[in-house]
Write a protein that holds these residues in place. Structure first.
Motif, short mmCIF file in Angstrom:
data_model
loop_
_atom_site.label_atom_id
_atom_site.label_comp_id
_atom_site.label_asym_id
_atom_site.label_seq_id
_atom_site.Cartn_x
_atom_site.Cartn_y
_atom_site.Cartn_z
N UNK A 1 8.29 -12.43 -0.31
CA UNK A 1 9.10 -12.17 0.88
C UNK A 1 9.25 -10.68 1.13
N UNK A 2 9.39 -9.89 0.06
CA UNK A 2 9.47 -8.44 0.21
C UNK A 2 8.21 -7.90 0.87
N UNK A 3 7.06 -8.38 0.41
CA UNK A 3 5.78 -7.94 0.98
C UNK A 3 5.71 -8.24 2.48
N UNK A 4 6.25 -9.39 2.87
CA UNK A 4 6.20 -9.78 4.29
C UNK A 4 7.23 -9.02 5.13
N UNK A 5 8.41 -8.80 4.58
CA UNK A 5 9.53 -8.28 5.37
C UNK A 5 9.63 -6.76 5.40
N UNK A 6 9.18 -6.10 4.33
CA UNK A 6 9.36 -4.66 4.28
C UNK A 6 8.68 -3.92 5.44
N UNK A 7 7.42 -4.23 5.79
CA UNK A 7 6.83 -3.57 6.96
C UNK A 7 7.56 -3.88 8.26
N UNK A 8 8.09 -5.10 8.38
CA UNK A 8 8.83 -5.47 9.60
C UNK A 8 10.09 -4.63 9.74
N UNK A 9 10.83 -4.49 8.64
CA UNK A 9 12.06 -3.69 8.68
C UNK A 9 11.73 -2.22 8.91
N UNK A 10 10.65 -1.74 8.28
CA UNK A 10 10.24 -0.35 8.48
C UNK A 10 9.91 -0.09 9.94
N UNK B 1 7.98 3.85 -1.59
CA UNK B 1 7.71 4.83 -0.54
C UNK B 1 6.63 4.28 0.39
N UNK B 2 6.94 4.29 1.68
CA UNK B 2 5.99 3.85 2.70
C UNK B 2 5.88 4.95 3.75
N UNK B 3 4.66 5.32 4.10
CA UNK B 3 4.42 6.35 5.12
C UNK B 3 4.03 5.65 6.41
N UNK B 4 4.90 5.76 7.43
CA UNK B 4 4.67 5.07 8.70
C UNK B 4 4.53 6.10 9.80
N UNK B 5 3.31 6.31 10.25
CA UNK B 5 3.03 7.26 11.32
C UNK B 5 3.67 8.62 11.06
N UNK B 6 3.60 9.08 9.84
CA UNK B 6 4.13 10.40 9.51
C UNK B 6 5.57 10.41 9.07
N UNK B 7 6.29 9.30 9.23
CA UNK B 7 7.68 9.21 8.78
C UNK B 7 7.70 8.52 7.43
N UNK B 8 8.14 9.24 6.41
CA UNK B 8 8.16 8.69 5.05
C UNK B 8 9.49 7.97 4.83
N UNK B 9 9.42 6.68 4.49
CA UNK B 9 10.61 5.87 4.27
C UNK B 9 10.65 5.44 2.80
N UNK B 10 11.79 5.63 2.18
CA UNK B 10 12.00 5.17 0.81
C UNK B 10 12.95 3.98 0.83
N UNK C 1 0.82 -1.21 0.00
CA UNK C 1 0.00 0.00 0.00
C UNK C 1 0.86 1.26 0.00
N UNK C 2 1.95 1.22 -0.75
CA UNK C 2 2.83 2.37 -0.87
C UNK C 2 2.76 2.97 -2.26
N UNK C 3 3.81 3.68 -2.62
CA UNK C 3 3.88 4.28 -3.95
C UNK C 3 5.32 4.23 -4.43
N UNK C 4 5.53 4.60 -5.68
CA UNK C 4 6.87 4.59 -6.26
C UNK C 4 7.32 6.02 -6.52
N UNK C 5 8.55 6.35 -6.09
CA UNK C 5 9.15 7.64 -6.38
C UNK C 5 10.59 7.40 -6.84
N UNK D 1 6.51 2.69 16.46
CA UNK D 1 5.38 3.29 15.72
C UNK D 1 4.66 2.22 14.91
N UNK D 2 3.37 2.35 14.79
CA UNK D 2 2.57 1.35 14.09
C UNK D 2 2.74 1.47 12.58
N UNK D 3 2.80 0.34 11.93
CA UNK D 3 2.86 0.30 10.47
C UNK D 3 1.44 0.24 9.94
N UNK D 4 1.10 1.09 8.97
CA UNK D 4 -0.27 1.07 8.44
C UNK D 4 -0.62 -0.30 7.86
#
Length: 339
Positions: free
Chosen positions: A319-328, A248-257, A235-239, A335-338
């Motif tokens: 695996x990316x789908x499963x691990x990316x929110x964990x690493x974020x 790009x993932x927005x986690x509780x107001x912190x944008x991580x690329x 549920x992110x976007x590409x930049x 902070x909670x991951x959306x």
């Protein structure tokens, strides 16, 4: 192609350096007066990226190998001493060998008898350097592991070597660094060799100009396609950042690329440093000469980071789908991951 580029050739592999030889090479790289001609450049990057220290504190440092401890029972692989001798960093090189009894505890105690400040850092071939260090320390003493005793996996060593190659101005030294990094990848980290890529290249070339043109188009579009699919899954976007497609993932107001595809050393950046610090995040900020100064290597974020790196390298999007929110989540703390 083979005659022009010799893609399977690796000068370092011809000599198959062992632990002692690798330590000698590292000493050569860390010595600002050595024949590589790059001054303190390699040492500064090592201190910043692996030791997490300020290179300015080690100006004029002296580096020696195979230093015998005062009681004669051990040999320190690499010893980096400050110019006045008051500080030192004990660097234990363990690409393959297991720990000796009480090894790091003994080295720390030995140097603390004659220094005001002592760091001990192990370079470990184990896939989880932190777990290996913690187990070794707990088996050595009931004393909690001090913050001055740390470890890096050889993946971080490879990253250091590749980074040094990127900023090295001497072409001959740059080639050596890339060969050394390749040797460590294949022999110590057991990563795939160039053989599979060579076979694929032969198949493409056998198809003639039309196949080669199609392969170029696919190769150019693949990083963007993979990043787009990964972004959709979380549920992110590409930049585009630094010329690379990022997830790009927005986690509780912190944008991580996350740069996951199209780069040999994936990294992740956070655009709001203050926000991340407020959330209790643990981020390592790079030196100003970096292409993008706000980033951390994905592989440095523990076991999950390494797994995410492997998943990105192999294109395993599940695996990316499963691990990316964990690493974020790890990057920014609690902070909670959306969803």
């Amino acid at each position: 192609m083979a005659q022009r580029f010799a893609p399977r050739f690796n000068a370092v592999s011809l000599f198959t350096p062992g632990e002692n030889n690798l330590s000698a090479i590292f000493r050569w790289l860390l010595d600002e007066s050595e024949t590589h001609g790059q001054g303190p450049l390699f040492r500064s990057r090592f201190i910043n990226d692996l030791l997490g220290d300020d290179p300015a504190r080690w100006h004029g440092a002296r580096v020696t190998t195979e230093v015998t401890t005062s009681d004669g029972t051990g040999r320190i692989d690499l010893l980096m001493e400050s110019r006045d001798g008051a500080r030192c960093a004990v660097i234990e090189n363990k690409p393959w060998a297991g720990w000796q009894t009480d090894q790091l505890f003994r080295y720390l105690d030995d140097q603390q008898n004659c220094r005001t400040e002592v760091r001990v850092h192990a370079l470990v071939g184990h896939p989880d350097a932190s777990a290996s260090l913690n187990q070794h320390w707990s088996e050595s003493t009931a004393t909690p592991l001090p913050s001055t005793v740390t470890a890096s996996g050889y993946d971080a060593v490879v990253t250091w070597l590749e980074d040094c190659a990127m900023i090295c101005r001497a072409e001959r030294v740059r080639g050596f660094l890339n060969d050394l990094a390749g040797y460590c990848r294949e022999v110590i980290l057991s990563e795939p060799s160039m053989e599979e890529a060579n076979e694929t290249a032969r198949i493409i070339l056998a198809g003639g100009e039309e196949a080669l043109a199609a392969a170029r188009s696919i190769a150019a579009a693949l990083p963007l396609a993979l990043a787009t699919d990964a972004a959709r899954r979380v549920a992110g976007s590409v930049e585009i950042v630094g010329g690379n497609p990022t997830v790009r993932v927005d986690i509780s107001g912190a944008v991580i690329h996350f740069v996951l595809f199209g780069d040999l050393t994936p990294w992740a950046g956070v655009t709001d440093k203050t926000r991340v610090e407020t959330l209790g995040g643990t981020l390592a900020w790079a030196a100003p000469e970096r292409q993008w100064p706000r980033w951390i290597y994905v592989r440095k974020i523990g076991v999950d980071g390494r797994s995410l790196y492997d998943a990105a390298r192999t294109g395993d999007l599940d695996a990316v789908e499963r691990l990316l929110p964990v690493v974020a989540r790890t990057m920014i703390g609690d902070a909670a991951v959306p969803s």
